[in-house]
Design a protein around this motif. Structure first.
Motif, PDB file in Angstrom:
ATOM      1  N   THR A 175       0.643  -1.188  -0.050  1.00  0.00           N
ATOM      2  CA  THR A 175       0.625   0.010  -0.305  1.00  0.00           C
ATOM      3  C   THR A 175       0.278   0.808   0.395  1.00  0.00           C
ATOM      4  O   THR A 175       0.520   2.363  -0.390  1.00  0.00           O
ATOM      5  N   LYS A 244       2.878  16.085   6.595  1.00  0.00           N
ATOM      6  CA  LYS A 244       1.242  15.684   6.130  1.00  0.00           C
ATOM      7  C   LYS A 244       1.602  16.902   4.451  1.00  0.00           C
ATOM      8  O   LYS A 244       0.578  15.915   4.080  1.00  0.00           O
ATOM      9  N   TYR A 247       3.456  14.863   2.676  1.00  0.00           N
ATOM     10  CA  TYR A 247       2.186  13.174   2.108  1.00  0.00           C
ATOM     11  C   TYR A 247       1.292  13.789   0.929  1.00  0.00           C
ATOM     12  O   TYR A 247       1.744  12.757   0.321  1.00  0.00           O
ATOM     13  N   TYR A 248       1.040  14.185   1.462  1.00  0.00           N
ATOM     14  CA  TYR A 248      -0.396  15.008   0.018  1.00  0.00           C
ATOM     15  C   TYR A 248       0.485  15.132  -0.862  1.00  0.00           C
ATOM     16  O   TYR A 248      -0.364  14.581  -1.931  1.00  0.00           O
ATOM     17  N   ARG A 251       1.197  11.599  -2.475  1.00  0.00           N
ATOM     18  CA  ARG A 251       0.179  11.374  -3.014  1.00  0.00           C
ATOM     19  C   ARG A 251      -0.462  11.557  -4.430  1.00  0.00           C
ATOM     20  O   ARG A 251      -0.678  11.195  -5.349  1.00  0.00           O
ATOM     21  N   PRO A 255      -1.043   8.505  -6.832  1.00  0.00           N
ATOM     22  CA  PRO A 255      -1.734   8.975  -6.296  1.00  0.00           C
ATOM     23  C   PRO A 255      -2.832   6.914  -5.621  1.00  0.00           C
ATOM     24  O   PRO A 255      -3.699   7.038  -4.482  1.00  0.00           O
ATOM     25  N   GLU A 256      -2.054   6.044  -5.901  1.00  0.00           N
ATOM     26  CA  GLU A 256      -2.281   4.388  -5.897  1.00  0.00           C
ATOM     27  C   GLU A 256      -1.547   4.650  -3.981  1.00  0.00           C
ATOM     28  O   GLU A 256      -2.483   3.181  -3.594  1.00  0.00           O
ATOM     29  N   ILE A 258      -1.497   4.055   0.183  1.00  0.00           N
ATOM     30  CA  ILE A 258      -2.154   4.666   1.265  1.00  0.00           C
ATOM     31  C   ILE A 258      -2.718   5.440   0.985  1.00  0.00           C
ATOM     32  O   ILE A 258      -2.398   6.813   1.710  1.00  0.00           O
ATOM     33  N   ASP A 259      -4.423   5.682   2.085  1.00  0.00           N
ATOM     34  CA  ASP A 259      -4.812   6.519   2.433  1.00  0.00           C
ATOM     35  C   ASP A 259      -4.829   7.102   3.622  1.00  0.00           C
ATOM     36  O   ASP A 259      -5.475   6.566   4.261  1.00  0.00           O
ATOM     37  N   ASP A 261      -6.106   9.058   6.971  1.00  0.00           N
ATOM     38  CA  ASP A 261      -6.875   9.927   7.432  1.00  0.00           C
ATOM     39  C   ASP A 261      -6.203  10.120   8.409  1.00  0.00           C
ATOM     40  O   ASP A 261      -5.849  10.394   9.730  1.00  0.00           O
TER      41      ASP A 261
END
Length: 277
Positions: A175, A244, A247-248, A251, A255-256, A258-259, A261
């Motif tokens: 992931t 953070k 991290y974005y 992404r 984009p694939e 792990i998402d 929260d």
């Protein structure tokens, strides 16, 4: 043989060379034993140099020295490999490329330990895949592969450790690491094919070929090491908000992966603190 397969084979061969795998304890002891007392050295082993109070500036200066040393080592070996010309060229290219990647991987480990990473080989018989994945991400930064810097900055942070410790290693590889590793292998694999050709051409003429080959290595290894050192240095002083943000950024490139929260993670950590109080 595809570029990816060729690179994986070269990395495997390079890791088998004597001295490529670096023991964190041995390396940090060698670096700091003449600079620090016994108690300070023990703290460095436990917390890492920066965690033990070594200033960022001092670590950066040591990193520059390590990069210079490794660059000279690789350049001299590359020069030696470039001396045979003509027919001997076919036999020297693989060894030259393997030693270059071997020294790059050694340098990546040394810089990682300077900037606080744990020993990649502490449980060598249990987790060589994890060590290899980490080294590949380091190489991604060294070669300027898009997204690798953000990946290192995120993965080196305490925030990521809180988030990722909930995932088993296999799930983590699929992931998070796999998309990054896939791109690093593809990007460096293409570069490897081009560089091997350039080095091969440089070795056709003896002596002159050695100078060209050594020059190519010198102009490549030094900026590679500097790029990784600068990235790792920045991880020492990053805020959670900056983590953070990285991290974005990661992404966007992958984009694939792990998402995460972050609000949920922060709520869980807050609940744990409340319970402990």
């Amino acid at each position: 043989m595809t570029a990816n397969t060729k690179l994986e084979l070269i990395l495997e061969k390079s890791l088998s060379l004597p001295g490529v795998k670096v023991s964190r304890e041995e390396f940090l002891t060698k670096v700091f034993s003449k600079r620090k007392g016994a108690s300070e050295l023990r703290e460095i082993m436990e917390k890492g140099p920066y965690g033990a109070g070594v200033t960022r500036k001092e670590i950066d200066n040591i990193a520059k020295s390590v990069i210079h040393k490794r660059t000279l080592t690789s350049t001299s070996l590359s020069f030696g490999a470039g001396l045979p010309g003509g027919i001997a060229m076919a036999g020297t290219i693989p060894g030259d490329v393997i030693q270059f990647y071997g020294i790059a991987m050694r340098l990546a480990q040394e810089l990682a330990y300077l900037y606080g990473h744990h020993d990649l080989w502490l449980e060598e018989h249990l987790d060589t895949e994890k060590a290899r994945d980490n080294i590949l991400v380091f190489l991604g930064v060294m070669f300027g592969v898009g997204g690798s810097q953000s990946a290192i900055k995120f993965l080196s942070s305490n925030l990521s450790k809180q988030v990722l410790k909930k995932l088993p290693q296999k799930a983590l590889t699929k992931t998070l690491y796999y998309p990054i590793i896939k791109k690093v292998l593809a990007s460096i694999g293409i570069k490897l094919t081009k560089d091997s050709f350039a080095k091969g051409v440089s070795k056709v003429i003896p002596v002159v070929g050695g100078v060209i080959s050594g020059s190519l290595t010198y102009t490549t290894m030094r900026p590679m090491g500097k790029r990784l050192a600068v990235t790792l240095s920045e991880t020492l002083v990053m805020t959670e908000e900056e983590v953070k943000k990285e991290y974005y950024e990661m992404r966007k490139e992958f984009p694939e992966i792990i998402d995460i929260d972050f609000e949920e993670v922060e709520d869980e950590e807050k609940d744990k603190k409340d319970i402990s109080v």
